[in-house]
Write a protein that holds these residues in place. Structure first.
Motif, PDB file in Angstrom:
ATOM      1  N   THR A 171       0.833  -1.203   0.000  1.00  0.00           N
ATOM      2  CA  THR A 171       0.000   0.000   0.000  1.00  0.00           C
ATOM      3  C   THR A 171       0.865   1.250   0.000  1.00  0.00           C
ATOM      4  O   THR A 171       0.552   2.226  -0.674  1.00  0.00           O
ATOM      5  CB  THR A 171      -0.912   0.001   1.239  1.00  0.00           C
ATOM      6  OG1 THR A 171      -1.649  -1.211   1.268  1.00  0.00           O
ATOM      7  CG2 THR A 171      -1.878   1.165   1.214  1.00  0.00           C
TER       8      THR A 171
ATOM      9  N   ARG B  78       1.955   2.216  -3.458  1.00  0.00           N
ATOM     10  CA  ARG B  78       0.932   2.542  -4.448  1.00  0.00           C
ATOM     11  C   ARG B  78       0.130   3.810  -4.151  1.00  0.00           C
ATOM     12  O   ARG B  78      -0.543   4.327  -5.041  1.00  0.00           O
ATOM     13  CB  ARG B  78      -0.044   1.373  -4.567  1.00  0.00           C
ATOM     14  CG  ARG B  78       0.554   0.199  -5.282  1.00  0.00           C
ATOM     15  CD  ARG B  78      -0.335  -1.020  -5.170  1.00  0.00           C
ATOM     16  NE  ARG B  78       0.178  -2.123  -5.959  1.00  0.00           N
ATOM     17  CZ  ARG B  78       1.126  -2.970  -5.553  1.00  0.00           C
ATOM     18  NH1 ARG B  78       1.655  -2.822  -4.352  1.00  0.00           N
ATOM     19  NH2 ARG B  78       1.528  -3.949  -6.320  1.00  0.00           N
ATOM     20  N   PHE B  79       0.177   4.284  -2.918  1.00  0.00           N
ATOM     21  CA  PHE B  79      -0.633   5.449  -2.546  1.00  0.00           C
ATOM     22  C   PHE B  79       0.234   6.513  -1.913  1.00  0.00           C
ATOM     23  O   PHE B  79       1.223   6.219  -1.252  1.00  0.00           O
ATOM     24  CB  PHE B  79      -1.739   5.041  -1.567  1.00  0.00           C
ATOM     25  CG  PHE B  79      -2.741   4.103  -2.159  1.00  0.00           C
ATOM     26  CD1 PHE B  79      -3.829   4.584  -2.845  1.00  0.00           C
ATOM     27  CD2 PHE B  79      -2.573   2.734  -2.042  1.00  0.00           C
ATOM     28  CE1 PHE B  79      -4.750   3.719  -3.410  1.00  0.00           C
ATOM     29  CE2 PHE B  79      -3.484   1.860  -2.598  1.00  0.00           C
ATOM     30  CZ  PHE B  79      -4.574   2.354  -3.282  1.00  0.00           C
TER      31      PHE B  79
ATOM     32  N   HIS C 233      -3.478   8.029  -6.222  1.00  0.00           N
ATOM     33  CA  HIS C 233      -3.047   6.736  -6.746  1.00  0.00           C
ATOM     34  C   HIS C 233      -2.934   6.812  -8.259  1.00  0.00           C
ATOM     35  O   HIS C 233      -3.484   7.716  -8.891  1.00  0.00           O
ATOM     36  CB  HIS C 233      -4.037   5.635  -6.348  1.00  0.00           C
ATOM     37  CG  HIS C 233      -5.376   5.777  -7.001  1.00  0.00           C
ATOM     38  ND1 HIS C 233      -5.735   5.084  -8.132  1.00  0.00           N
ATOM     39  CD2 HIS C 233      -6.435   6.563  -6.688  1.00  0.00           C
ATOM     40  CE1 HIS C 233      -6.964   5.422  -8.483  1.00  0.00           C
ATOM     41  NE2 HIS C 233      -7.405   6.318  -7.620  1.00  0.00           N
ATOM     42  N   ARG C 234      -2.219   5.852  -8.828  1.00  0.00           N
ATOM     43  CA  ARG C 234      -2.064   5.781 -10.271  1.00  0.00           C
ATOM     44  C   ARG C 234      -3.281   5.088 -10.866  1.00  0.00           C
ATOM     45  O   ARG C 234      -3.869   4.194 -10.236  1.00  0.00           O
ATOM     46  CB  ARG C 234      -0.809   4.972 -10.591  1.00  0.00           C
ATOM     47  CG  ARG C 234      -0.323   5.148 -12.007  1.00  0.00           C
ATOM     48  CD  ARG C 234       0.987   4.428 -12.181  1.00  0.00           C
ATOM     49  NE  ARG C 234       0.838   3.496 -13.292  1.00  0.00           N
ATOM     50  CZ  ARG C 234       1.609   2.464 -13.519  1.00  0.00           C
ATOM     51  NH1 ARG C 234       2.588   2.179 -12.697  1.00  0.00           N
ATOM     52  NH2 ARG C 234       1.415   1.677 -14.548  1.00  0.00           N
TER      53      ARG C 234
ATOM     54  N   THR D 232      -2.172  11.032 -11.922  1.00  0.00           N
ATOM     55  CA  THR D 232      -2.727  10.403 -10.726  1.00  0.00           C
ATOM     56  C   THR D 232      -4.144  10.889 -10.484  1.00  0.00           C
ATOM     57  O   THR D 232      -4.548  11.940 -10.977  1.00  0.00           O
ATOM     58  CB  THR D 232      -1.877  10.735  -9.486  1.00  0.00           C
ATOM     59  OG1 THR D 232      -1.794  12.145  -9.346  1.00  0.00           O
ATOM     60  CG2 THR D 232      -0.492  10.150  -9.606  1.00  0.00           C
TER      61      THR D 232
ATOM     62  N   LEU E  88      -8.252   9.212  -4.543  1.00  0.00           N
ATOM     63  CA  LEU E  88      -9.016   8.032  -4.171  1.00  0.00           C
ATOM     64  C   LEU E  88     -10.406   8.424  -3.699  1.00  0.00           C
ATOM     65  O   LEU E  88     -10.607   9.491  -3.111  1.00  0.00           O
ATOM     66  CB  LEU E  88      -8.275   7.304  -3.049  1.00  0.00           C
ATOM     67  CG  LEU E  88      -8.680   5.880  -2.754  1.00  0.00           C
ATOM     68  CD1 LEU E  88      -8.313   4.997  -3.931  1.00  0.00           C
ATOM     69  CD2 LEU E  88      -7.976   5.390  -1.523  1.00  0.00           C
TER      70      LEU E  88
END
Length: 67
Positions: A10, A13-14, A24-25, A47, A50
């Motif tokens: 995690t 990725r964030f 995030h991507r 990006t 979220l």
């Protein structure tokens, strides 16, 4: 009690913004992009922020608050 560990997947990725949101991507950009339209590929660049409904799960995995 032992310390709570950060979930390393995690963490990679964030990223947290200054206001506490998570970036995030976009999904689906790593390969097989030739079948997508140019417009779709262009919109997947960069990006995204979220969605609010998942923020608590990511925050918990990153160790912002415990169980």
């Amino acid at each position: 009690m032992p310390k709570m560990k950060t979930h390393k997947g995690t963490k990679k990725r964030f990223r947290v913004t200054a206001t506490g949101k998570f970036k995030h991507r976009c999904a689906g950009t790593s390969h097989l992009a030739s079948r997508m339209s140019k417009k779709r590929r262009r919109n997947l660049r960069g990006t995204r922020v979220l969605h609010d409904s998942v923020n608590h799960q990511i925050a918990r995995a990153l160790g912002f608050y415990s169980l």
